[in-house]
Design an enzyme around this catalytic site. Structure first.
Site, PDB file in Angstrom:
ATOM      1  N   GLU A 193      14.961  42.147 -27.274  1.00  0.00           N
ATOM      2  CA  GLU A 193      13.644  42.728 -27.549  1.00  0.00           C
ATOM      3  C   GLU A 193      13.591  44.216 -27.231  1.00  0.00           C
ATOM      4  O   GLU A 193      12.969  44.980 -27.958  1.00  0.00           O
ATOM      5  CB  GLU A 193      12.550  41.988 -26.755  1.00  0.00           C
ATOM      6  CG  GLU A 193      12.139  40.657 -27.374  1.00  0.00           C
ATOM      7  CD  GLU A 193      13.178  39.572 -27.179  1.00  0.00           C
ATOM      8  OE1 GLU A 193      14.037  39.734 -26.296  1.00  0.00           O
ATOM      9  OE2 GLU A 193      13.130  38.568 -27.906  1.00  0.00           O
TER      10      GLU A 193
ATOM     11  N   HIS B  45       4.944  30.439 -24.817  1.00  0.00           N
ATOM     12  CA  HIS B  45       4.763  30.511 -26.264  1.00  0.00           C
ATOM     13  C   HIS B  45       3.292  30.539 -26.629  1.00  0.00           C
ATOM     14  O   HIS B  45       2.938  30.243 -27.764  1.00  0.00           O
ATOM     15  CB  HIS B  45       5.446  29.316 -26.951  1.00  0.00           C
ATOM     16  CG  HIS B  45       6.933  29.304 -26.783  1.00  0.00           C
ATOM     17  ND1 HIS B  45       7.542  28.897 -25.617  1.00  0.00           N
ATOM     18  CD2 HIS B  45       7.934  29.677 -27.618  1.00  0.00           C
ATOM     19  CE1 HIS B  45       8.851  29.005 -25.746  1.00  0.00           C
ATOM     20  NE2 HIS B  45       9.124  29.482 -26.943  1.00  0.00           N
TER      21      HIS B  45
END
Lengths: 436, 352, 323
Positions: free
Chosen positions: C60, C127
């Protein structure tokens, strides 16, 4: 970054040498040794002296060429960063010019916080609308929770001169308005919401008859009461203080004497007022009159017709039994509309006792020009913490009552009210002199 | 690990050599002047220099074409700014927190980069800018441009995750990036032996990245390594990690006297000063080094004097420019000065 | 005009921008060959090729950092965090490199970061997050949060065309559950709020999935005839202060809803703004409904207890109407 030790502007002739900040957390330095003597020549960037800090030792170079004019800090001295340690008489043209100062733009907003002197709980928008349109909010009835004046109420007041806008239909079962904020739900009512008056009208104008309501004009007495209440609330700075009181002793005593609790409380009140003359007083404009004699007003309910407050003059002369007899008597005459005019005037203090109806707390309206009124609500048996003779704490069941005192903040402060109530409580609970 | 022992002789002309020495002298002079200003209390915050490491940033940047950005120079790499063409007065103004064209007072010490000459300034989190350099290289590759991006970082910076992500990403896609690791043996007070178990150069192959080691105090060797890395990048052979071995001669910053460094080590390396060695070499070849030094001193003095006359930034400007309004200029990251004579000598098609 | 799901609208938006501007490219984990974890980028690889639809390593910081570099070089990267929760791994590059770049160095960073946010499907603590508050707090980053398909497409266009780093919060729960009319070639949506339903008694302020929950909770039938306005913020940075203040001035009662954890959520900023700038308009306290400060739990009854639903919003609205 640490604060800068940027050199201040100086005249071209003399240049300051400052203790440098040798590291972002360094706050001071110690001068170790001067490499040039006063009067000696100085070259730009040449070493002037040595300094020492917690982190590092360093040399300080001269900011310009010239002559060392003055040594301000001697070897061994420790000074804060930024302190002038020496001055150099600069050679012509060699003094570094100071950074021109930029004028700071003014960003100050100077926003004022609006502090309205009014203490009542009207929301910001309600106050703003009222101020904009000159509305007397004491004349606007509230349909919000606890009788709160809502934005809708004041807008409706402006639009229809008193007509209440239909409240949003509430799907739940809680009663919207009540004489006091007490709710039938199990939660104990501990918060006294400021109430306009214990017997204030709900304020809803009769709905149009298409909805099935029956219209009726208010009676003269009701209107008179309304006027008096509104006047009191608009004139006095009404506050309410509440003290819980254990009525065990009073209960025992009243049974012995064959009385209700009211005369015993009245007697204790009169005695306590002796110690708190500020509360046995009337306020007229800026003049407060305190009385040695207690002319006690006792609120008497006239059922649906309203209430009236006959006065027992010189009540301080009566014993609890005497007070009990007088109260019974004037109440009977009040209900028979047989009171004389002088019997409803001249009170210096008032007691109201609607407790039989079950309410726990109320915020009574002061009978101006008096400065206070005491409201006695329901006596309820409750678990309380008691301390035994051995100092151990335990739970006991006691008859408890809330002594609710509304008082005029123009004449006195909350401390006085609280102390009065506490003293009254002590008297009723049997500390010091007995009740009655 | 491949040791580069290449003779840069055929790559550099005399003009290049004088230019290399001059820029090393400039870097040294600017930093000495900056340090002096700092000790006089004219520089807010802290001050960092790359004394003894001048050959690395000067040598490596000399090999870059106008369109090859440096992303980014770090605190020992003032030479990269200077070679790219950053104005000296602006540098001094920036150091002193005065209003300036590069940072406008919003950044300090070596945290700057004049985007107009193709330099992207550093952030303190190292080696974040290495990842950004990979992004620049990626864009060049996507557009089929013959350009590369060069990133400097120290031995310490290789410990952070971003180093791994940059190496992996660049190696995976064979991107045209040049990674110059200045191994000056210390990250603040932490010696390299406490920084990594295996030298990053040894690990480079594992990422698919070509690696080489050079003497960081030999400006011509550094140049040659960077030149080769650029050729490799433009040929599509991927990134190169150049380890330039050197020694940090000053403390981490002016506030650090580096008492934790073995004096014998400093003694040894001061005998290998990159400027002394090169000046002696060029002097022997007939270059008037004294005149060069004098010119550099004059230039630096003039720039610093002019900077001292500059105003502080307007406080009202402190909150402006957080966001860009309107389409960015197509050349917001501009072209630097092209230094290496080779860009002029070779036919246009083969030149960068 | 066509009826599209929220997810389709985002795909459409990406595709249109990539067709219109060759500088625009997509990168992220599994976005190319696989078409994206949620299929948002499905079909883009076939049309635009691997140079413009790039599958990245799991990195990321790398995704965000290289996007910065590519943006500096003049491209328009649209990078994807597979789940918004993973943006934490790229936090440093976003906040310290992308966000501060223009202020410090005058270099614009025209990049977009797509963040699939939100819970409601047993995604568990990693999530289901709504991390917008972290980035509202970082100078130099814009944050948008569409609630309708039309705005999803329009705000994505706006984000891609914006010369600054923009975080695009796409709510996973809305992907296939919300449909709406979406025009082809419509202009980008401005970064302003929109009135989802006009009302006069009370305002509910929300964004993202909570707009739909708020609309459902505040129908006149559900509230005994009360007229509740729902304001969809759409843009968190910049925040449409004028629209917020105007709505509060109209109704004088406001409930601010966040799906995110309560402390320092976007709604906290909205509440502070109202207290400061619309104090004189208030007929009651500023009420907030938000998730408690807990990681979003996995098991459905726990998750439902944490995420604000129609019941909690209704209760807060009723209380305040009653005040």
């Amino acid at each position: 970054m640490s604060s800068s030790t940027t050199e201040p502007a100086t005249a071209a002739a003399t240049v300051d040498v400052v203790m440098p900040a040798l590291g972002t957390s360094i706050a001071e330095g110690t001068l170790v040794e001067w490499k040039v003597a006063v009067g000696g020549p100085v070259e730009a960037d040449a070493v002037l002296c040595e300094v020492s800090t917690d982190k590092v030792d360093s040399e300080v170079p001269a900011p310009c060429a010239g002559v060392l004019a003055e040594i301000v800090v001697e070897p061994g001295e420790t000074v804060e960063v930024g302190t002038v340690i020496a001055r150099i008489a600069a050679a012509d043209g060699s003094a570094p010019s100071a950074a021109p100062e930029l004028r700071r733009s003014d960003h100050g907003d100077g926003r004022q916080i609006d502090t309205a002197p009014d203490r009542r709980r009207w929301s910001p928008v309600v106050r703003r609308i009222a101020a904009e349109h000159g509305v007397d909010l004491t004349a606007v009835a509230g349909s919000g929770r606890g009788g709160r004046v809502t934005k809708r109420d004041v807008l409706a007041h402006l639009a229809g001169g008193g007509a209440q806008a239909p409240a949003a239909a509430e799907p739940d079962e809680r009663p919207l308005h009540s004489e006091s904020p007490y709710r039938p739900e199990p939660a104990p009512a501990t918060e006294p919401a400021p109430e306009r008056a214990p017997a204030s009208a709900p304020g809803a104008a009769a709905p149009p008859s298409e909805l099935g309501g029956a219209q009726q004009q208010l009676s003269r007495m009701r209107r008179a009461i309304g006027t008096a209440m509104r006047n009191s609330l608009s004139v006095a700075a009404t506050c309410t203080t509440i003290v819980e009181c254990d009525m065990s002793r009073v209960e025992r005593r009243r049974r012995e004497l064959g009385l209700t609790a009211l005369p015993l409380v009245a007697r204790a009140t009169i005695e306590t007022l002796r110690d708190f003359p500020d509360l046995n007083a009337t306020l007229d404009g800026d003049t407060i009159t305190r009385y040695e004699r207690v002319h006690l007003g006792i609120a008497v309910s006239l059922g649906d017709d309203g209430l009236i407050v006959p006065v027992i003059h010189d009540a301080q002369e009566l014993s609890p039994e005497g007070l009990g007899r007088r109260i019974r008597e004037i109440a009977a005459r009040a209900r028979a509309s047989a009171l004389r005019p002088d019997e409803v005037r001249g009170a210096t203090f008032t007691i109201t006792n609607p407790g039989a109806h079950g309410a726990l707390i109320a915020t009574p309206v002061i009978d101006v020009p008096q400065v206070a009124i005491l409201d006695l609500e329901a006596i309820v048996r409750r678990p309380v913490v008691v301390t035994g003779a051995d100092g151990e704490e335990a739970i006991a069941i006691r008859p408890m009552v809330n002594l609710c005192l509304s008082w005029d903040h123009r004449a006195l402060d909350g401390v006085c009210a609280a102390r009065f109530l506490t003293a009254l409580r002590r008297r009723l609970e049997g500390e010091g002199r007995g009740a009655g | 690990m491949e040791s580069l022992d290449r003779d840069a002789g055929e790559l550099l002309t005399d003009d290049d050599r004088v230019g290399l020495l001059r820029h090393m002298l400039l870097m040294r002079a600017v930093e000495e002047r900056g340090l002096s200003l700092y000790k006089q209390g004219k520089v807010p915050g802290s001050f960092y220099d790359g004394r003894g490491q001048e050959a690395i940033s000067v040598g490596a940047t000399w090999a870059l074409a106008a369109g090859d950005p440096v992303c980014s120079p770090l605190i020992r790499d003032l030479g990269a700014h200077l070679v790219k063409g950053t104005d000296l007065t602006q540098v001094f103004r920036h150091y002193m927190g005065r209003d300036n064209e590069i940072s406008r007072g919003r950044e300090g010490n070596v945290h700057f980069g004049d985007r107009r000459v193709g330099v992207v300034g550093m952030v303190s989190m190292l080696p974040d800018m290495m990842v950004v350099a990979v992004g620049l290289a990626m864009a060049f590759a996507m557009r089929g441009e013959r350009r590369c991006a060069l990133s400097f970082f120290g031995d310490g910076a290789t410990s952070r995750g971003d180093w791994h992500e940059a190496m992996n990403w660049a190696g995976l896609d064979r991107l045209p990036a040049i990674f110059v690791m200045e191994n000056n043996q210390l990250a603040y007070s932490t010696p390299a032996a406490r920084q990594f178990a295996r030298n990053p150069v040894e690990r480079a192959a594992a990422y698919g990245v070509h690696a080489t080691t050079v003497d960081g105090n030999d400006v011509e060797a550094v140049f040659a390594a960077a030149h080769d890395a650029r050729e490799r990048a433009l040929a599509g052979a991927g990134p190169t990690l150049i380890e330039a071995q050197t020694m940090r001669m000053h403390g981490h910053g002016a506030h650090d006297d580096a008492r934790y460094v073995d004096p014998a080590l400093l003694e040894e390396w001061s005998g290998r000063d990159p400027i002394d060695a090169y000046a002696a070499k060029l002097g022997k070849a007939g270059v008037d080094v004294a005149a060069l030094r004098a010119e550099v001193q004059e230039t630096v003095a003039a720039a610093s004097a002019e900077a001292l006359r500059a105003p502080m930034p307007d406080p009202a400007s402190a909150t402006t420019g957080v966001f860009r309004d309107g389409e960015p200029d197509a050349d917001q990251l501009g072209a630097g000065v092209e230094r290496w004579s080779g860009f002029l000598r070779l036919p246009a098609a083969a030149a960068a | 005009m066509a009826v599209r799901t929220y997810l389709q609208a985002i795909s459409d938006g990406l595709r249109e921008e990539m067709r219109a501007d060759e500088r625009v490219f997509v990168m992220g984990e599994d976005v190319g060959a696989f078409g994206g974890a949620f299929k948002v980028t499905d079909g883009l690889l076939d049309e635009f090729g691997p140079a413009r639809v790039r599958d990245t390593p799991i990195a990321e910081a790398g995704i965000v950092g290289t996007a910065v570099g590519a943006a500096l070089a003049g491209l328009r990267p649209v990078c994807e965090m597979q789940f918004a929760d993973f943006v934490a791994c790229g936090f440093d590059q976003l906040v310290n490199v992308a966000g501060k770049m223009h202020y410090r160095l005058g270099l614009a960073v025209p990049m977009t970061v797509r963040l699939p946010v939100g819970g409601g499907f047993s995604g568990g603590p990693f999530h289901s997050q709504n991390p917008e508050a972290w980035f509202m707090h970082a100078p130099g980053l814009k944050v948008v949060a569409p609630s309708t398909p039309e705005d999803a497409k329009g705000l994505l266009s706006a984000a891609i065309r914006d010369p600054n780093p923009v975080l695009f919060l796409e709510h996973k729960h809305l992907y296939r559950r919300v449909r709406g009319e979406v025009a082809d070639g419509a202009p980008p949506t401005p970064l302003t709020a929109r009135v989802a339903r006009a009302g006069s008694d009370l305002t509910v302020i929300a964004y993202g999935a909570m707009v739909h929950t708020a609309l459902e909770a505040t129908t006149p039938e559900a509230l005994g005839g009360a007229s509740v306005e729902v304001l969809d913020l759409r843009s968190l940075v910049p925040l449409d202060e004028a629209a917020i203040v105007a709505s509060v001035a109209k109704t004088s009662k406001v409930v601010v809803v966040d799906e995110a954890n309560a402390t320092c959520a976007a709604g906290a900023q909205v509440a502070a703004l109202i207290a400061e700038r619309a104090f004189e308009q208030l007929d009651g306290p500023v009420v907030r409904v938000a998730a408690p400060d807990v990681p979003i739990p996995f098991s459905p009854p726990l998750e439902q207890a944490v995420l604000p639903g129609t019941a909690r919003i209704q209760e807060a609205v009723r209380e305040l109407l009653d005040y």
